[in-house]
Scaffold this active site. Structure first.
Site, PDB file in Angstrom:
ATOM      1  N   LYS A 189      -9.977   0.292  -2.220  1.00  0.00           N
ATOM      2  CA  LYS A 189     -10.641   0.042  -1.098  1.00  0.00           C
ATOM      3  C   LYS A 189     -10.489   1.357   0.294  1.00  0.00           C
ATOM      4  CE  LYS A 189      -7.174  -1.317   2.724  1.00  0.00           C
ATOM      5  NZ  LYS A 189      -5.686  -2.022   3.114  1.00  0.00           N
TER       6      LYS A 189
ATOM      7  N   LYS B  35      -7.198   3.514  -3.061  1.00  0.00           N
ATOM      8  CA  LYS B  35      -7.050   3.582  -2.115  1.00  0.00           C
ATOM      9  C   LYS B  35      -7.503   5.159  -1.384  1.00  0.00           C
ATOM     10  CE  LYS B  35      -5.248   2.033   2.708  1.00  0.00           C
ATOM     11  NZ  LYS B  35      -4.604   1.163   3.460  1.00  0.00           N
TER      12      LYS B  35
ATOM     13  N   ASP C 288       1.443  -1.826   0.057  1.00  0.00           N
ATOM     14  CA  ASP C 288      -0.203  -0.098  -0.286  1.00  0.00           C
ATOM     15  C   ASP C 288       0.851   1.115   0.323  1.00  0.00           C
ATOM     16  OD1 ASP C 288      -3.446  -1.100   2.329  1.00  0.00           O
ATOM     17  OD2 ASP C 288      -2.165  -1.825   0.364  1.00  0.00           O
TER      18      ASP C 288
END
Lengths: 286, 298, 487
Positions: free
Chosen positions: B234, B198, B135
């Site tokens: 996400k 995300k 991430d």
């Protein structure tokens, strides 16, 4: 044996809470016979300073509350006050009013709140405009609250006079710090209790009790207060306020009136005095 | 090189908020609720990203990931654990054989304010330790200054450093100011090679919101129609209750649909959400409102 | 849109039924007329049924007011007028504030009955109709003691007895729009709800009663066309307020010619919803859905003519079709329903006949694959693409979930076409360019122009039409005017 009652402690109303004055000082309110009715907080300039910080913090979100909601909140204050009518009549009598005048004053206060509740979503239509400018622009003027307002409430008619200042100020989106009647302060703090149970967000109305002489100069000179309302006739006090207001170009409003029960004691102009006009332009041709 | 940032759709915030509010009026009950809750649970990236994290903390979290609440039957495990690179090894060992992925933040998370070498090295370390997913954070300062090519290149470089690991690109929508910017950043990330986009690091407010998620879904939809490639999404941070999680799933269901409604293409970045879902599932089974005392906190 | 595309974004998770609970709701088996402060039997003793359009089952029976009942109601309103109009404004206002509060307290019950009786989704009655109705009373209550500020240099006085006839598409809300300003300005009222949706008006009569408002000030009588005609033609009614079809509106205008009756009309429409290429397309598509599928399209100000700039037409139509896939047509009392039941068999027949006309005229039809429930009156959301101003389905008001889509190329072209209609109630403009918005709002001949939004209503915002969409405004300061006269 008769039951002993629990005496109320009168504190200040700041940020939706009831703190004592940070100075710890007090002054006594006695009845005609000289017996003690209650000790009031003798608010200090620091209490005022703290209240301004809190009122400033609350102002932009209060101004952002929809007109409909503001109206409903003011109507709720009226509902709560109506429910406590007897308590307020009794308190006014303690402060020296006759029973009949006390009743009139409380009823007039409730009706005044309903009156201003009704203006919440209408004064804009009176004081705003679409302006027919000569150039190809859409031009409109609307009103916005001045911001944080300091109020020196009327000495007499301690409840009605206070309500008559607070209601138009807050229905217009301002937040206020009010200095209550010095000699008749009881109802102002009881009124704070009514505000507290009416969905009025903390910090929108702040109420101090104390000595006018001591606090006036701090109220009038504070650089983060946008407007100040003075109710009274004392020329020296009025001059002092005007002088000090010039420090940050505060808007000053003076009401010499002593009887707030007359017909002309309420109008949309009381709201308008604490509004600023904003004019916007935008081209119209494509 | 990205050339198509000029013709991106623009969004009206009031309109988006109204559309989102409408999604939130969907009433999810009975078996569709239980179905949704289990699905949401299976999509969680159980997260710990504290300065005070230790080996012990991560091990306990991993156990919770594998055993959310053993007294309930037919409960899925979460999708992944998300930790700092230094704990990837610990997590891999604890989760061995469970099927739960190990995601690692990287690239000077959460601020992203470091040079590219440091970011590559951060990423490579995590990948070497065994991370299945990375991430990363984008350089928001560069984005707001209009240096889009820089942002694009950085993402492409990190994607390369990921090797076989999947790349999630954190846009930090709370710092991007407008929905139009969220769209732009999404576009850059997807074209630069992101596998997932995300919303947030979870370290600032606001974190994930339904309106930014709406815009990101829209970006994913258009990207798919243009390229045929599916990108995952996400939302992270601030999703603490089942009610909110279900609202995200309703929106996912009605905007992207079937193909995205699984943990391969949608994750929740959350920590306390899991227990709230478990309490709701227990309520559905027993009929009684639950107390947090009966659900393990790890 | 290819079949492949249609499947890719298909929603897989289906929602179980989420019915609104109804066991707290009280509906009598039979309702009488509310005249002079009490429920009273119709003189001729006739009743008719109100049905739930979602299953065509009877909900309750309501009274049929004949000429004699109308006369009784008007007499009661006349008797009550003097003391009501002479009451200090602030006291009148207090009664109206009470009505607002009582509606708020019983909001859920009203929402359920509205959806049951009329067919609209519970989400809409709960989130839009009932709150707007309560707010409307709240707003006008505040005007009651402030009328001297509303008309510069004029002293407003009430007109007398107002006869008010309202439609079936927003039953409670229309009752609020009529009653609130009339009462605030000191008039007394005889109100007739539509014959297919009388129930929330009758529940409102209960609230009127509970508010303590003096008897005869508000009279609510049920009936159909004949009852309405009796009100319109009654010599002691001073003002008529009508919301309904243009056809009936014209009849009323003719019937009141030569009398001294004041008149306001809020009639039909065929609103132009205009999407420019520089619009926020995604929100514009949602705006289309709100404009024509809200309340099953039973909206006078519906955006039933879509004008989309040719350069973005394909994108818009494709997005619209995809959006329509997720609209749920179903039981009005299910909280997930997006499109409820068509209000009556008659209205469904009208809509279906227009769909036939559209097909015969060569319009390209599109309807998503939605499951329609078995019993009751249902219509799937419908698009007609590639039609033009000459098609009947583009000219005539359908009053259903049917959208006619045309393309345009320039601003002048779309302005001309948007205005090329006898109607003039509403219009929508979608563009991110401010100057275009202000230009369009100047050029469009419509009483309400929505920019980057649609079907938004507020008690403070004046609503009403140009041309054959009627005259007079409801809402806001302007909404007081129809109910006052000046010395």
């Amino acid at each position: 044996m008769t039951r002993l009652s629990i005496n109320k402690t009168y504190k200040l109303y700041i940020g939706g809470k009831f703190p004592r004055t940070e100075s710890g000082r007090y002054y006594a309110i006695n009845n005609k016979k000289g017996d003690l009715i209650a000790n009031m907080c003798l608010a200090s300039r620091k209490d005022f300073r703290n209240a301004v910080v809190i009122a400033r913090k609350a102002q932009s979100s209060w101004a952002g509350v929809s007109a409909l909601n503001k109206g409903q909140i003011l109507y709720r204050i009226a509902e709560m006050l109506e429910g406590r009518k007897e308590q307020f009549i009794a308190e006014l009598i303690l402060q020296g009013e006759t029973k009949s005048n006390a009743q009139k004053e409380v009823e007039a206060s409730i009706d005044r709140l309903v009156y201003y509740a009704g203006w919440s979503d209408k004064y804009q239509q009176l004081f705003s405009s679409v302006n027919p400018v000569s150039s190809p622009h859409f031009n409109f003027s609307n009103v916005e609250p001045a911001g944080v307002t300091a109020i020196i409430a009327p000495e007499e008619q301690s409840l009605l006079g206070l309500v008559s200042q607070i209601a138009p100020a807050i229905v217009g989106g301002n937040t206020v710090i009010a200095l209550a009647s010095e000699n008749k302060p009881l109802t102002s703090i009881s009124f704070a209790e009514v505000l507290n149970s009416s969905d009025v967000p903390g910090g929108v109305v702040n109420i101090l009790t104390g000595n006018k002489n001591e606090l006036i100069e701090h109220m009038a000179s504070h650089m983060d207060v946008n407007s100040i309302i003075y109710c009274g006739k004392n020329k020296d006090e009025m001059k002092l306020i005007s002088d000090l207001a010039s420090l940050n170009v505060k808007r000053t409003v003076f009401y010499k009136k002593t009887d707030w029960s007359t017909d002309n004691s309420q109008s949309p102009y009381f709201i308008e005095k604490l509004q600023e006009v904003k004019t916007t332009w935008h081209p119209v041709k494509v | 090189m990205i050339t198509n940032l000029k013709n991106l759709p623009t969004y009206d915030t009031v309109g988006v908020n109204e559309r989102v509010a409408r999604f939130c009026t969907r009433s999810i009950k009975k078996s569709s609720k239980t179905e949704g809750l289990k699905l949401a649970l299976s999509m969680i990236d159980l997260t710990t990203l504290e300065g005070k994290d230790t080996k012990g903390k991560v091990q306990q979290l991993c156990y919770k990931a594998m055993h959310p609440h053993d007294t309930l039957k037919n409960i899925p495990t979460v999708a992944a654990i998300c930790v700092y690179p230094t704990y990837v090894g610990v997590a891999k060992k604890s989760l061995k054989g469970s099927g739960i992925q190990v995601a690692s933040v990287a690239t000077a998370f959460p601020s992203g304010q470091a040079n590219i070498e440091a970011k590559i090295s951060d990423t490579k370390f995590a990948v070497d330790q065994g991370a299945d997913e990375i991430d990363m954070v984008i350089s928001r300062g560069k984005f707001l200054a209009g240096e889009y090519q820089f942002v694009f290149d950085e993402i492409a470089t990190i994607k390369e450093a990921c090797g076989k690991a999947h790349l999630k690109v954190i846009l930090e929508t709370g710092e991007l100011d407008t929905l139009d910017n969220v769209r732009k950043a999404s576009e850059i990330a997807m074209y630069a090679g992101a596998d997932f986009i995300k919303t947030s690091t979870g370290k600032i407010q606001p974190a994930a919101t339904l309106p930014v998620t709406y815009v990101m879904f829209d970006a994913i939809k258009d990207y798919y129609l243009k390229t045929g490639r599916m990108i995952g999404m996400k939302p992270a941070g601030g999703i603490s209750t089942s009610k909110i999680a279900l609202q995200y799933l309703v929106m996912l269901n009605e905007m992207l649909g079937e193909k995205w409604m699984n943990k391969n293409y949608f994750r929740f970045g959350a920590s306390s959400l899991a227990n709230d879902i478990l309490m709701q599932l227990a309520k559905a089974e027993t009929g009684n409102y639950q107390s947090p005392n009966y659900f393990s906190k790890d | 849109m290819t079949k492949k595309d249609k499947n890719i974004f298909k929603a897989s998770w289906s929602y179980d039924e989420a019915p609104e609970s109804t066991d707290h709701v009280q509906i009598k088996k039979q309702y009488d007329l509310y005249i002079d402060g009490k429920f009273t039997k119709p003189i001729k003793g006739k009743y008719f049924a109100s049905y739930s359009p979602s299953d065509n089952k009877e909900i309750a029976k309501v009274a049929e007011a004949t000429q004699e009942d109308v006369d009784k109601a008007v007499k009661a309103a006349n008797r009550a007028f003097k003391s009501w109009s002479e009451l200090p404004g602030k006291e009148r206002g207090k009664y109206i504030f009470r009505i607002a509060r009582l509606i708020q307290e019983r909001a859920r019950e009203f929402s359920v009955i509205e959806s049951l009786d009329g067919g609209k989704p519970i989400r809409e009655s709960r989130d839009i109709d009932i709150p707007l109705a309560a707010n409307h009373f709240f707003y006008y209550a505040g005007w009651a003691d402030k009328l001297e500020y509303a008309f510069p240099n004029r002293k407003p006085k009430p007109v007398g007895v107002a006869g008010q006839i309202i439609p079936w598409n927003f039953p409670l809300l229309m009752a609020a729009w009529k009653l609130a300003p009339a009462l605030a300005t000191g008039n007394t009222v005889v109100l007739k709800p539509a014959e297919t949706t009388p129930l929330t008006a009758l529940k409102l009569a209960e609230i009127i009663h509970e508010s303590g408002i003096p008897k005869g000030v508000v009279n609510i009588i049920t009936g159909a066309g004949e009852t309405g005609a009796a009100i319109v033609n009654h010599p002691n009614v001073d003002k008529i307020a009508f919301t309904g079809s243009t056809g009936v509106g014209k009849y009323i205008q003719k019937a009141t010619a030569g009398t001294n009756k004041k008149l306001t009309l809020e009639l039909g429409g065929k609103g132009a919803n205009i999407i420019f290429e520089d619009a926020a397309i995604d929100q514009a598509v949602e705006g289309i859905v709100n404009a024509i599928f809200f309340n099953q399209g039973h909206v006078c100000c519906a955006g039933s003519r879509l004008f989309v700039q040719e350069s973005v037409a394909d994108v818009v139509i494709e997005k619209l079709k995809r959006r329509m896939e997720t609209l749920i047509v179903g039981n009005p009392l299910d909280k997930n329903t997006d499109i409820g039941a068509i209000n009556s068999k008659k209205q469904l027949q009208t809509i279906e006949s227009y769909i036939k006309i559209g097909l015969n005229e060569g319009g390209e039809i599109y309807q998503p694959d939605c499951k329609l429930p078995k019993n009751g009156n249902w219509c799937a959301p419908t698009l007609f693409i590639n039609v033009s101003q000459s098609h009947r389905i583009v000219q005539e008001e359908i009053f259903g979930p049917v959208l006619a889509i045309q393309t345009f190329r320039t601003i002048d072209e779309v302005v001309e076409k948007a205005n090329n209609t006898p109607f003039g109630l509403s219009a929508g403009v979608w563009t991110e360019k401010g100057s275009k918005i202000f230009h369009m709002t100047q050029k469009l001949n419509a009483g309400v122009v929505w920019a980057n939004t649609f079907n938004k209503f507020d008690a403070t915002s004046p609503f009403g039409g140009y041309k054959e969409s009627g005259f007079g405004r409801e809402g806001g300061l302007h909404g007081l005017k129809p109910y006052v006269k000046f010395e």
